[in-house]
Scaffold this motif. Structure first.
Motif, mmCIF file in Angstrom:
data_model
loop_
_atom_site.group_PDB
_atom_site.id
_atom_site.type_symbol
_atom_site.label_atom_id
_atom_site.label_comp_id
_atom_site.label_asym_id
_atom_site.label_seq_id
_atom_site.Cartn_x
_atom_site.Cartn_y
_atom_site.Cartn_z
ATOM 1 N N MET A 167 0.840 -1.194 0.000
ATOM 2 C CA MET A 167 0.000 0.000 0.000
ATOM 3 C C MET A 167 0.881 1.252 0.000
ATOM 4 S SD MET A 167 -3.006 -1.112 2.687
ATOM 5 C CE MET A 167 -1.894 -1.950 3.800
ATOM 6 N N ASP A 168 0.661 2.082 -0.990
ATOM 7 C CA ASP A 168 1.439 3.314 -1.111
ATOM 8 C C ASP A 168 0.455 4.479 -1.121
ATOM 9 O OD1 ASP A 168 3.111 5.403 -1.652
ATOM 10 O OD2 ASP A 168 3.850 4.629 -3.557
ATOM 11 N N PHE A 169 0.479 5.283 -0.066
ATOM 12 C CA PHE A 169 -0.478 6.377 0.058
ATOM 13 C C PHE A 169 0.131 7.734 -0.317
ATOM 14 C CE2 PHE A 169 -2.353 3.624 3.657
ATOM 15 C CZ PHE A 169 -3.025 2.850 2.723
ATOM 16 N N ALA A 170 1.285 7.718 -0.943
ATOM 17 C CA ALA A 170 1.883 8.982 -1.377
ATOM 18 C C ALA A 170 1.006 9.615 -2.451
ATOM 19 C CB ALA A 170 3.293 8.728 -1.917
ATOM 20 N N PHE A 171 0.877 10.931 -2.419
ATOM 21 C CA PHE A 171 0.047 11.625 -3.398
ATOM 22 C C PHE A 171 0.755 11.647 -4.749
ATOM 23 C CE2 PHE A 171 -1.293 14.310 0.475
ATOM 24 C CZ PHE A 171 -2.236 13.353 0.840
ATOM 25 N N ASP A 172 0.033 11.291 -5.805
ATOM 26 C CA ASP A 172 0.615 11.378 -7.135
ATOM 27 C C ASP A 172 0.581 12.828 -7.624
ATOM 28 O OD1 ASP A 172 -2.010 11.886 -7.907
ATOM 29 O OD2 ASP A 172 -2.292 9.958 -8.906
ATOM 30 N N ALA A 173 1.121 13.045 -8.821
ATOM 31 C CA ALA A 173 1.282 14.417 -9.318
ATOM 32 C C ALA A 173 -0.059 15.125 -9.480
ATOM 33 C CB ALA A 173 2.029 14.391 -10.656
ATOM 34 N N ARG A 174 -1.077 14.409 -9.965
ATOM 35 C CA ARG A 174 -2.371 15.060 -10.161
ATOM 36 C C ARG A 174 -3.001 15.438 -8.832
ATOM 37 N NH1 ARG A 174 -7.973 13.074 -13.050
ATOM 38 N NH2 ARG A 174 -8.761 15.184 -13.433
ATOM 39 N N THR A 175 -2.883 14.544 -7.851
ATOM 40 C CA THR A 175 -3.429 14.842 -6.532
ATOM 41 C C THR A 175 -2.729 16.048 -5.923
ATOM 42 O OG1 THR A 175 -3.909 12.486 -6.213
ATOM 43 C CG2 THR A 175 -3.949 13.885 -4.262
ATOM 44 N N GLU A 176 -1.432 16.101 -6.037
ATOM 45 C CA GLU A 176 -0.676 17.235 -5.496
ATOM 46 C C GLU A 176 -1.107 18.539 -6.161
ATOM 47 O OE1 GLU A 176 1.008 17.418 -2.956
ATOM 48 O OE2 GLU A 176 2.392 15.750 -2.636
ATOM 49 N N GLU A 177 -1.310 18.490 -7.470
ATOM 50 C CA GLU A 177 -1.732 19.687 -8.193
ATOM 51 C C GLU A 177 -3.103 20.161 -7.715
ATOM 52 O OE1 GLU A 177 -2.876 21.106 -12.757
ATOM 53 O OE2 GLU A 177 -2.197 19.049 -12.365
ATOM 54 N N LEU A 178 -4.032 19.229 -7.588
ATOM 55 C CA LEU A 178 -5.387 19.591 -7.152
ATOM 56 C C LEU A 178 -5.395 20.028 -5.693
ATOM 57 C CD1 LEU A 178 -7.440 16.800 -8.963
ATOM 58 C CD2 LEU A 178 -7.579 19.253 -9.396
ATOM 59 N N ARG A 179 -4.576 19.381 -4.855
ATOM 60 C CA ARG A 179 -4.470 19.796 -3.454
ATOM 61 C C ARG A 179 -3.997 21.242 -3.351
ATOM 62 N NH1 ARG A 179 -0.990 18.289 -0.162
ATOM 63 N NH2 ARG A 179 -2.170 18.521 1.766
ATOM 64 N N ALA A 180 -2.985 21.579 -4.110
ATOM 65 C CA ALA A 180 -2.447 22.938 -4.067
ATOM 66 C C ALA A 180 -3.498 23.951 -4.508
ATOM 67 C CB ALA A 180 -1.204 23.039 -4.953
ATOM 68 N N LYS A 181 -4.217 23.627 -5.584
ATOM 69 C CA LYS A 181 -5.260 24.536 -6.075
ATOM 70 C C LYS A 181 -6.387 24.668 -5.062
ATOM 71 C CE LYS A 181 -6.594 24.333 -10.341
ATOM 72 N NZ LYS A 181 -7.034 23.813 -11.656
ATOM 73 N N LEU A 182 -6.764 23.537 -4.461
ATOM 74 C CA LEU A 182 -7.883 23.552 -3.526
ATOM 75 C C LEU A 182 -7.514 24.278 -2.231
ATOM 76 C CD1 LEU A 182 -10.788 22.666 -3.092
ATOM 77 C CD2 LEU A 182 -9.953 20.448 -2.285
ATOM 78 N N LEU A 183 -6.309 24.064 -1.729
ATOM 79 C CA LEU A 183 -5.868 24.765 -0.522
ATOM 80 C C LEU A 183 -5.853 26.279 -0.747
ATOM 81 C CD1 LEU A 183 -2.975 22.403 0.605
ATOM 82 C CD2 LEU A 183 -5.046 22.906 1.931
ATOM 83 N N ALA A 184 -5.374 26.708 -1.912
ATOM 84 C CA ALA A 184 -5.371 28.132 -2.225
ATOM 85 C C ALA A 184 -6.790 28.665 -2.356
ATOM 86 C CB ALA A 184 -4.592 28.371 -3.519
ATOM 87 N N PHE A 185 -7.662 27.871 -2.959
ATOM 88 C CA PHE A 185 -9.067 28.253 -3.112
ATOM 89 C C PHE A 185 -9.739 28.413 -1.747
ATOM 90 C CE2 PHE A 185 -13.558 26.966 -3.771
ATOM 91 C CZ PHE A 185 -13.946 27.925 -4.691
ATOM 92 N N MET A 186 -9.429 27.516 -0.834
ATOM 93 C CA MET A 186 -9.995 27.598 0.513
ATOM 94 C C MET A 186 -9.544 28.877 1.204
ATOM 95 S SD MET A 186 -11.861 24.761 1.104
ATOM 96 C CE MET A 186 -11.882 24.524 2.874
ATOM 97 N N ASP A 187 -8.252 29.169 1.143
ATOM 98 C CA ASP A 187 -7.710 30.356 1.815
ATOM 99 C C ASP A 187 -8.237 31.652 1.202
ATOM 100 O OD1 ASP A 187 -6.234 28.871 3.616
ATOM 101 O OD2 ASP A 187 -4.415 28.884 2.387
ATOM 102 N N GLU A 188 -8.286 31.689 -0.117
ATOM 103 C CA GLU A 188 -8.647 32.941 -0.790
ATOM 104 C C GLU A 188 -10.148 33.188 -0.819
ATOM 105 O OE1 GLU A 188 -7.829 35.286 -5.043
ATOM 106 O OE2 GLU A 188 -6.921 33.326 -4.653
ATOM 107 N N TYR A 189 -10.932 32.103 -0.926
ATOM 108 C CA TYR A 189 -12.363 32.282 -1.157
ATOM 109 C C TYR A 189 -13.264 31.685 -0.067
ATOM 110 C CZ TYR A 189 -10.976 33.556 -5.923
ATOM 111 O OH TYR A 189 -10.406 34.162 -7.006
ATOM 112 N N VAL A 190 -12.999 30.429 0.310
ATOM 113 C CA VAL A 190 -13.978 29.712 1.138
ATOM 114 C C VAL A 190 -14.015 30.223 2.574
ATOM 115 C CG1 VAL A 190 -14.630 27.471 2.091
ATOM 116 C CG2 VAL A 190 -13.912 27.654 -0.304
ATOM 117 N N TYR A 191 -12.861 30.279 3.251
ATOM 118 C CA TYR A 191 -12.878 30.722 4.648
ATOM 119 C C TYR A 191 -13.432 32.144 4.787
ATOM 120 C CZ TYR A 191 -9.886 26.631 5.383
ATOM 121 O OH TYR A 191 -9.386 25.349 5.418
ATOM 122 N N PRO A 192 -13.049 33.104 3.934
ATOM 123 C CA PRO A 192 -13.655 34.431 4.039
ATOM 124 C C PRO A 192 -15.161 34.419 3.772
ATOM 125 C CG PRO A 192 -11.622 34.544 2.768
ATOM 126 C CD PRO A 192 -11.932 33.096 2.958
#
Length: 404
Positions: A1-26
């Motif tokens: 079992m390998d739970f490391a994030f692949d490249a697509r997951t990392e890309e979407l995580r980065a976009k989603l984290l930024a989206f949360m900070d910039e838009y969702v929490y406010p």
């Protein structure tokens, strides 16, 4: 079992984290203020509609659907860390990314079991976020933890089905954009196989004989963002036979197929809720003094935070293992793990939220912080999609079977 994030997951995580900070929490506080000015509390607040457009523009849309024809084509293992991030703001983030229940489960049912006409009429507008939906299964007059108890009748009359029954806690039904119900009832109530008595039919909300009677509260909350939880009456409502999903007698199996992904999605988001609680605990602990020193220096507070971190790390690994198994051996092969996370995650996160509320004192139970509403949602998930005791019973039987 390998739970490391692949490249697509990392890309979407980065976009989603930024989206949360910039838009969702406010947007959390903005949405609360805007809702006070709405003519109806069930209307969508403007900031949510704005964020939906932004999420689509950024490609953060329908991330939950593994079918590339309809969704992002992510595996469960890829989606897990994204759902966790969205779980940090469960009222806003899943809604604006079109990843909110019950629509997610209903889209999965239509994608997997619907015919082409049903997909065109209902799935496509749901995927586009143009309409909302509801799943009508739970009933107030029977123990719905056992789905074979359902008493709603779906009786064939020529080229139509006639639906008669009473449902409650039907999530999404209060939303003004809710256009369609997936209704589970019995087409063969006297059939010899109790798991082949049920069927599912599509019932448009405006069908004569369908009455949304009232909104049901959850610990005093009405859950406006997800369209509430309603009591719905079906009094001789008629729909064409073509509104049947799958085959007659297939309703129980469809329900199980729907609930498997739904359960793990809830657990993914619950981990995000726990992470939000830990963050809030730490911020509170370093900013407040009591009895001559910071709360962060109080031994009991340190224990709460340490225990919460350990628990979250354990839960995350169990959820990731479950996601990996669902991807590799299917939902049936991951049955034990799905039940394990459904038992462990809500009860553990409820405990973490309880400590966070305690740390915040009066503020913890107020509307000024998200903890009370998070607690209400987490505690409900010890009942929803099968109460803990049902999953414990089934899991124990599977373990005991090995020794008989």
């Amino acid at each position: 079992m390998d739970f490391a994030f692949d490249a697509r997951t990392e890309e979407l995580r980065a976009k989603l984290l930024a989206f949360m900070d910039e838009y969702v929490y406010p947007a959390e506080r903005i949405a609360h203020e805007q809702r006070a000015g709405l003519a109806s509390p069930w209307e969508t607040v403007p900031v949510v509609e704005e964020l939906k457009a932004e999420a689509r523009r950024q490609g953060l849309w329908n991330l939950f659907l593994p079918d590339e024809e309809y969704g992002a084509g992510l595996t469960n293992l890829q989606y897990a860390p994204l759902a966790e991030i969205m779980g940090r703001s469960p009222q806003i983030a899943p809604t604006v990314t079109n990843c909110a229940a019950p629509d997610t489960g209903n889209m999965e049912v239509l994608a997997q079991f619907g015919d082409e006409a049903q997909k065109k009429q209902w799935l496509q507008p749901l995927l586009a976020g143009e309409i909302r939906s509801a799943f009508a299964m739970t009933e107030p007059d029977v123990a719905s933890s056992d789905a074979t108890n359902i008493t709603t009748h779906i009786e064939r009359d020529g080229d139509e089905y006639v639906i008669t029954g009473r449902k409650w806690y039907i999530s999404g039904a209060m939303h003004p954009d809710c256009r369609i119900f997936i209704v589970m009832g019995k087409t063969d109530p006297d059939g010899p196989d109790i798991r082949r008595q049920q069927s599912m039919v599509l019932v448009p909300r405006d069908t004569p004989g369908v009455t949304v009677r009232r909104a049901m509260q959850v610990f005093g909350y009405e859950d406006h963002y997800h369209g509430g939880h309603a009591e719905v009456i079906f009094d001789g409502a008629r729909v064409p036979v073509s509104n049947l999903i799958g085959e007659e007698g297939g309703g129980f199996a469809i329900a199980q197929a729907r609930l498997g992904p739904g359960r793990i999605h809830h657990c993914m988001r619950l981990i995000g809720m726990a992470e939000r609680a830990i963050e809030l605990m730490c911020r509170r602990a370093v900013s407040r003094d009591a009895f001559g020193k910071a709360l962060a220096q109080q031994g009991v507070v340190q224990n709460w935070i340490a225990d919460a971190r350990v628990s979250v790390e354990q839960l995350r690994l169990l959820v990731l293992k479950t996601a990996w198994m669902m991807d590799t051996v299917g939902n049936r092969g991951a049955h034990t793990e799905i039940q394990a996370i459904k038992i462990a995650t809500p009860r553990t996160v409820v405990g973490i939220l309880d400590r966070a509320i305690q740390l915040y004192g009066a503020g913890g139970v107020s509307q000024d912080f998200p903890l009370a509403e998070l607690y209400a949602g987490a505690r409900t998930l010890m009942i929803a999609d099968g109460p803990d005791e049902v999953h414990q019973r089934s899991l124990a039987r599977r373990e005991l079977k090995k020794y008989r």
